[in-house]
Scaffold this motif. Structure first.
Motif, PDB file in Angstrom:
ATOM      1  N   GLU A   1       1.612  -3.192  -8.879  1.00 52.97           N
ATOM      2  CA  GLU A   1       0.133  -2.520  -9.061  1.00 52.97           C
ATOM      3  C   GLU A   1       0.181  -3.901 -10.535  1.00 52.97           C
ATOM      4  O   GLU A   1      -1.402  -3.766 -10.716  1.00 52.97           O
TER       5      GLU A   1
ATOM      6  N   ARG B   1       1.072  -1.253   0.068  1.00 56.62           N
ATOM      7  CA  ARG B   1       0.144  -0.086  -0.405  1.00 56.62           C
ATOM      8  C   ARG B   1       0.856   1.159   0.075  1.00 56.62           C
ATOM      9  O   ARG B   1       0.560   2.191  -1.074  1.00 56.62           O
TER      10      ARG B   1
ATOM     11  N   ASN C   1      -4.165   2.632  -9.144  1.00 49.73           N
ATOM     12  CA  ASN C   1      -5.801   2.798  -8.368  1.00 49.73           C
ATOM     13  C   ASN C   1      -6.399   1.562  -8.101  1.00 49.73           C
ATOM     14  O   ASN C   1      -7.295   1.331  -6.731  1.00 49.73           O
ATOM     15  N   ARG C   2      -6.404   1.033  -9.249  1.00 50.70           N
ATOM     16  CA  ARG C   2      -7.001  -0.422  -8.773  1.00 50.70           C
ATOM     17  C   ARG C   2      -6.751  -1.367  -7.385  1.00 50.70           C
ATOM     18  O   ARG C   2      -7.078  -1.478  -7.074  1.00 50.70           O
TER      19      ARG C   2
ATOM     20  N   ASN D   1       1.368   4.157  -3.160  1.00 51.39           N
ATOM     21  CA  ASN D   1       0.708   5.619  -2.860  1.00 51.39           C
ATOM     22  C   ASN D   1       2.135   5.783  -3.160  1.00 51.39           C
ATOM     23  O   ASN D   1       2.102   7.206  -3.974  1.00 51.39           O
TER      24      ASN D   1
ATOM     25  N   LEU E   1      -4.685  -0.744  -5.434  1.00 54.05           N
ATOM     26  CA  LEU E   1      -4.834   0.070  -3.706  1.00 54.05           C
ATOM     27  C   LEU E   1      -6.612  -0.527  -3.665  1.00 54.05           C
ATOM     28  O   LEU E   1      -6.676   0.043  -2.637  1.00 54.05           O
ATOM     29  N   LYS E   2      -7.463  -0.498  -4.859  1.00 53.43           N
ATOM     30  CA  LYS E   2      -8.762  -0.706  -4.025  1.00 53.43           C
ATOM     31  C   LYS E   2      -9.024  -1.740  -3.964  1.00 53.43           C
ATOM     32  O   LYS E   2      -9.510  -2.536  -2.663  1.00 53.43           O
TER      33      LYS E   2
ATOM     34  N   ARG F   1       1.837   6.351  -6.859  1.00 54.09           N
ATOM     35  CA  ARG F   1       0.961   6.913  -7.850  1.00 54.09           C
ATOM     36  C   ARG F   1       1.146   8.599  -7.310  1.00 54.09           C
ATOM     37  O   ARG F   1       1.038   9.718  -8.316  1.00 54.09           O
TER      38      ARG F   1
ATOM     39  N   LEU G   1      -0.848   4.983 -14.222  1.00 50.25           N
ATOM     40  CA  LEU G   1      -2.168   5.509 -12.499  1.00 50.25           C
ATOM     41  C   LEU G   1      -3.813   4.516 -12.585  1.00 50.25           C
ATOM     42  O   LEU G   1      -3.904   4.223 -11.379  1.00 50.25           O
ATOM     43  N   GLU G   2      -3.749   4.338 -13.611  1.00 50.72           N
ATOM     44  CA  GLU G   2      -5.331   3.101 -13.258  1.00 50.72           C
ATOM     45  C   GLU G   2      -4.916   2.104 -12.640  1.00 50.72           C
ATOM     46  O   GLU G   2      -5.835   1.622 -11.407  1.00 50.72           O
TER      47      GLU G   2
END
Length: 126
Positions: free
Chosen positions: A111, A16, A80-81, A20, A83-84, A23, A76-77
């Protein structure tokens, strides 16, 4: 959930943190790229005497920057995925098949949302 890879809480928290950081770097790079693009355009618009070779070089630079930005947006997508997926409790499982993604792959590419084989197949389809 026997399907969940054996990822301990410390590893997931480390991932995580890494995600971050990635990102933040991608967002900063995108902002810097936009600023540079604006500078190139303003230089091109404000230069009195025009050299077509200079314009061609500027266009090449803008195209290269655009390609880099597009690649960064895709990454970046995925960040973010990922992290989700940590929030959902599915980090380390493929979005495509639900199969575990090896820890080594997650360490190398935090990622990752697909197994290596799935990623290769997706790239071959493009």
């Amino acid at each position: 959930m026997s399907n969940v890879p054996k990822l301990d809480a410390a590893f997931i928290e480390k991932q995580r943190h890494r995600l971050n950081q990635v990102r933040a770097e991608l967002v900063a790079a995108a902002r810097a790229g936009e600023s540079e693009e604006d500078n190139v355009r303003s230089q091109s618009a404000s230069s009195g005497s025009r050299e077509y070779e200079d314009d061609a070089q500027r266009l090449d630079m803008l195209e290269l920057e655009g390609n880099l930005v597009a690649r960064d947006v895709q990454r970046l997508e995925r960040v973010n995925r990922a992290l989700k997926k940590i929030e959902e409790g599915t980090y380390g499982l493929s979005d495509l098949s639900g199969q575990p993604i090896p820890r080594e792959r997650l360490e190398a590419v935090p990622e990752s949302i697909f197994t290596f084989a799935e990623e290769k197949a997706r790239e071959a389809q493009r």
